[in-house]
Design an enzyme around this catalytic site. Structure first.
Site, PDB file in Angstrom:
ATOM      1  N   HIS A  28       0.827  -1.207   0.000  1.00  0.00           N
ATOM      2  CA  HIS A  28       0.000   0.000   0.000  1.00  0.00           C
ATOM      3  C   HIS A  28       0.858   1.252   0.000  1.00  0.00           C
ATOM      4  O   HIS A  28       1.644   1.472   0.931  1.00  0.00           O
ATOM      5  CB  HIS A  28      -0.893  -0.031   1.238  1.00  0.00           C
ATOM      6  CG  HIS A  28      -1.878   1.077   1.332  1.00  0.00           C
ATOM      7  ND1 HIS A  28      -1.905   1.960   2.389  1.00  0.00           N
ATOM      8  CD2 HIS A  28      -2.890   1.445   0.508  1.00  0.00           C
ATOM      9  CE1 HIS A  28      -2.903   2.816   2.213  1.00  0.00           C
ATOM     10  NE2 HIS A  28      -3.513   2.537   1.085  1.00  0.00           N
ATOM     11  N   ARG A  29       0.758   2.034  -1.063  1.00  0.00           N
ATOM     12  CA  ARG A  29       1.612   3.221  -1.254  1.00  0.00           C
ATOM     13  C   ARG A  29       3.088   2.830  -1.166  1.00  0.00           C
ATOM     14  O   ARG A  29       3.935   3.595  -0.700  1.00  0.00           O
ATOM     15  CB  ARG A  29       1.258   4.328  -0.251  1.00  0.00           C
ATOM     16  CG  ARG A  29      -0.216   4.698  -0.262  1.00  0.00           C
ATOM     17  CD  ARG A  29      -0.586   5.745   0.779  1.00  0.00           C
ATOM     18  NE  ARG A  29      -2.029   5.714   1.023  1.00  0.00           N
ATOM     19  CZ  ARG A  29      -2.654   6.387   1.991  1.00  0.00           C
ATOM     20  NH1 ARG A  29      -1.944   7.164   2.804  1.00  0.00           N
ATOM     21  NH2 ARG A  29      -3.953   6.306   2.149  1.00  0.00           N
ATOM     22  N   GLU A  84       0.561  -0.451  -4.711  1.00  0.00           N
ATOM     23  CA  GLU A  84      -0.618   0.403  -4.893  1.00  0.00           C
ATOM     24  C   GLU A  84      -0.143   1.837  -4.762  1.00  0.00           C
ATOM     25  O   GLU A  84       0.709   2.138  -3.925  1.00  0.00           O
ATOM     26  CB  GLU A  84      -1.667   0.068  -3.820  1.00  0.00           C
ATOM     27  CG  GLU A  84      -2.967   0.850  -3.935  1.00  0.00           C
ATOM     28  CD  GLU A  84      -2.976   2.155  -3.135  1.00  0.00           C
ATOM     29  OE1 GLU A  84      -3.971   2.888  -3.254  1.00  0.00           O
ATOM     30  OE2 GLU A  84      -1.996   2.444  -2.415  1.00  0.00           O
ATOM     31  N   ASP A 112      -1.319   6.302  -5.630  1.00  0.00           N
ATOM     32  CA  ASP A 112      -2.401   7.257  -5.856  1.00  0.00           C
ATOM     33  C   ASP A 112      -1.946   8.362  -6.790  1.00  0.00           C
ATOM     34  O   ASP A 112      -0.806   8.826  -6.682  1.00  0.00           O
ATOM     35  CB  ASP A 112      -2.823   7.896  -4.526  1.00  0.00           C
ATOM     36  CG  ASP A 112      -3.094   6.857  -3.454  1.00  0.00           C
ATOM     37  OD1 ASP A 112      -4.197   6.306  -3.445  1.00  0.00           O
ATOM     38  OD2 ASP A 112      -2.182   6.593  -2.632  1.00  0.00           O
ATOM     39  N   HIS A 138      -1.056  10.912  -2.345  1.00  0.00           N
ATOM     40  CA  HIS A 138      -2.376  10.462  -1.903  1.00  0.00           C
ATOM     41  C   HIS A 138      -3.380  11.593  -1.735  1.00  0.00           C
ATOM     42  O   HIS A 138      -4.474  11.561  -2.291  1.00  0.00           O
ATOM     43  CB  HIS A 138      -2.269   9.678  -0.592  1.00  0.00           C
ATOM     44  CG  HIS A 138      -3.604   9.229  -0.074  1.00  0.00           C
ATOM     45  ND1 HIS A 138      -4.367  10.008   0.786  1.00  0.00           N
ATOM     46  CD2 HIS A 138      -4.329   8.112  -0.319  1.00  0.00           C
ATOM     47  CE1 HIS A 138      -5.497   9.364   1.053  1.00  0.00           C
ATOM     48  NE2 HIS A 138      -5.501   8.224   0.399  1.00  0.00           N
ATOM     49  N   GLU A 147      -4.548   4.194  -8.336  1.00  0.00           N
ATOM     50  CA  GLU A 147      -5.828   4.723  -7.860  1.00  0.00           C
ATOM     51  C   GLU A 147      -6.019   6.169  -8.312  1.00  0.00           C
ATOM     52  O   GLU A 147      -5.210   7.036  -8.008  1.00  0.00           O
ATOM     53  CB  GLU A 147      -5.918   4.661  -6.330  1.00  0.00           C
ATOM     54  CG  GLU A 147      -7.241   5.208  -5.815  1.00  0.00           C
ATOM     55  CD  GLU A 147      -7.345   5.264  -4.309  1.00  0.00           C
ATOM     56  OE1 GLU A 147      -8.192   6.045  -3.811  1.00  0.00           O
ATOM     57  OE2 GLU A 147      -6.595   4.545  -3.614  1.00  0.00           O
ATOM     58  N   LYS A 149      -7.429   9.616  -7.833  1.00  0.00           N
ATOM     59  CA  LYS A 149      -7.950  10.440  -6.742  1.00  0.00           C
ATOM     60  C   LYS A 149      -8.814  11.546  -7.342  1.00  0.00           C
ATOM     61  O   LYS A 149      -8.450  12.714  -7.365  1.00  0.00           O
ATOM     62  CB  LYS A 149      -6.800  11.017  -5.918  1.00  0.00           C
ATOM     63  CG  LYS A 149      -5.888   9.975  -5.307  1.00  0.00           C
ATOM     64  CD  LYS A 149      -6.601   9.054  -4.325  1.00  0.00           C
ATOM     65  CE  LYS A 149      -6.989   9.779  -3.067  1.00  0.00           C
ATOM     66  NZ  LYS A 149      -7.536   8.863  -2.047  1.00  0.00           N
ATOM     67  N   ASP A 191       0.167  -2.024   4.338  1.00  0.00           N
ATOM     68  CA  ASP A 191       1.301  -1.122   4.569  1.00  0.00           C
ATOM     69  C   ASP A 191       2.574  -1.903   4.885  1.00  0.00           C
ATOM     70  O   ASP A 191       3.662  -1.327   4.887  1.00  0.00           O
ATOM     71  CB  ASP A 191       1.016  -0.197   5.759  1.00  0.00           C
ATOM     72  CG  ASP A 191      -0.035   0.858   5.457  1.00  0.00           C
ATOM     73  OD1 ASP A 191      -0.173   1.239   4.283  1.00  0.00           O
ATOM     74  OD2 ASP A 191      -0.720   1.298   6.408  1.00  0.00           O
TER      75      ASP A 191
END
Length: 242
Positions: free
Chosen positions: A8-9, A35, A37, A50, A112, A114, A232
C-alpha cells in the site's frame, strides 16, 4: 491460486508513502505488486501523491492543493513525511517515473485515481495512454472511489483491469462490479466476510481488501482465498504466506 500481496503506497508502514524508496522497498521484500495514488499538477503532469493537498505529507510550510502547483514547484517539496530522520529528503514521483522504474521488474501496479474531490480533466485518458506506451496493460489495475472514473476508463479500454473502491458495506458487490463492467472490488477490509469473497470470486470478480495491517486479519484473508491483500507491511504479509 495463492493470495497476492500489494504494498500500500509502497511499503507505507516502514517508508515514506508513495515515494520511489517505498516502492523499491516493496519490491525488495518480494511484494507481488504496489498500490499508488495519482493526482494532476497545474501544468498537466500526473504525480503520485495520496492527498488532494500537500499539507499532510510534505515537510515545511507547504500548503495548498496539488492542482494549484506546477511539477517544478512540487518537485522542490520534501515528502519524507514522518521518516525524514531515517531516510532523508524524498521527492514526489511522477507516474512516468514509476512506470519507467517498473521496466526493471515484474510488479503489478494498482493505480488509484484520486478524482473524488478534484475533477482532473483528461487524467483517465493520459493514464491509459501512458500504460499503452509502456506496454504494461497486463500488469495494471485501475481503481477509484469515484466510479465515474472507472466507467470512463472502460469506455476508453475494453481490456484494462478495473476495480471499485468502497468504504461502506455494499450489497452483493460482485453484481455492482459486473454492472459497471469492472473486474474487481477493493473493499475496506472491515466491510467483507468469507461469503462475499467466495461469491465474488465465483462470479469472476477479484477481491483485494485494504488496508490489511493486522497479522491475524492477513492470515484470515489468505485462508479465505482473497485474490490479494493491500497492506502497509508487505514484508510481514509475505512472511505469513510462506
Amino acid at each position: 491460486m495463492s493470495t497476492k500481496i500489494f504494498g500500500h503506497r509502497g511499503s507505507a508502514g516502514t517508508h515514506p508513502e508513495n515515494t520511489m524508496i517505498s516502492f523499491k522497498e516493496a519490491a525488495r521484500v518480494g511484494a507481488d505488486g504496489i498500490e499508488l495514488d495519482i493526482q494532476m499538477t497545474k501544468d498537466g503532469v500526473i504525480v503520485v501523491i495520496h492527498d488532494e493537498t500537500v499539507n499532510r505529507t510534505t515537510n515545511g510550510e507547504n500548503k495548498g492543493w496539488v492542482k494549484d502547483f506546477t511539477l517544478n514547484q512540487l518537485k522542490k517539496m520534501d515528502v519524507s513525511y514522518k521518516f525524514k530522520d531515517k531516510y532523508g529528503t524524498c521527492s514526489i514521483p511522477t507516474l512516468d517515473e514509476v512506470f519507467d522504474w517498473a521496466k526493471s521488474n515484474e510488479l503489478l501496479i494498482n493505480v488509484e485515481f484520486k478524482t473524488g474531490l478534484v475533477s482532473y480533466r483528461g487524467i483517465e485518458e493520459k493514464t491509459l495512454k501512458m500504460i499503452h506506451d509502456y506496454r504494461i496493460e497486463d500488469r495494471i489495475v485501475l481503481s477509484s472511489f469515484n466510479h465515474y472514473s472507472l466507467v470512463k476508463c472502460r469506455r476508453l479500454s475494453r481490456t484494462i483491469d478495473l476495480a471499485i473502491l468502497y468504504m461502506e458495506g455494499l450489497y452483493e458487490p460482485w453484481k455492482y462490479a459486473k454492472r459497471l463492467r469492472t473486474n474487481g472490488i477493493h473493499p475496506y477490509h472491515q466491510t467483507i466476510n468469507k461469503e462475499i469473497i467466495e461469491e465474488s470470486k465465483r462470479n469472476g470478480i477479484a477481491v483485494r481488501p485494504f488496508t490489511v495491517n493486522d497479522e491475524k486479519k492477513m492470515k484470515q484473508f489468505i485462508d479465505f482465498g482473497c485474490s490479494a491483500i493491500i497492506t502497509d507491511y508487505p514484508k510481514k504479509a509475505k512472511a505469513l504466506l510462506k
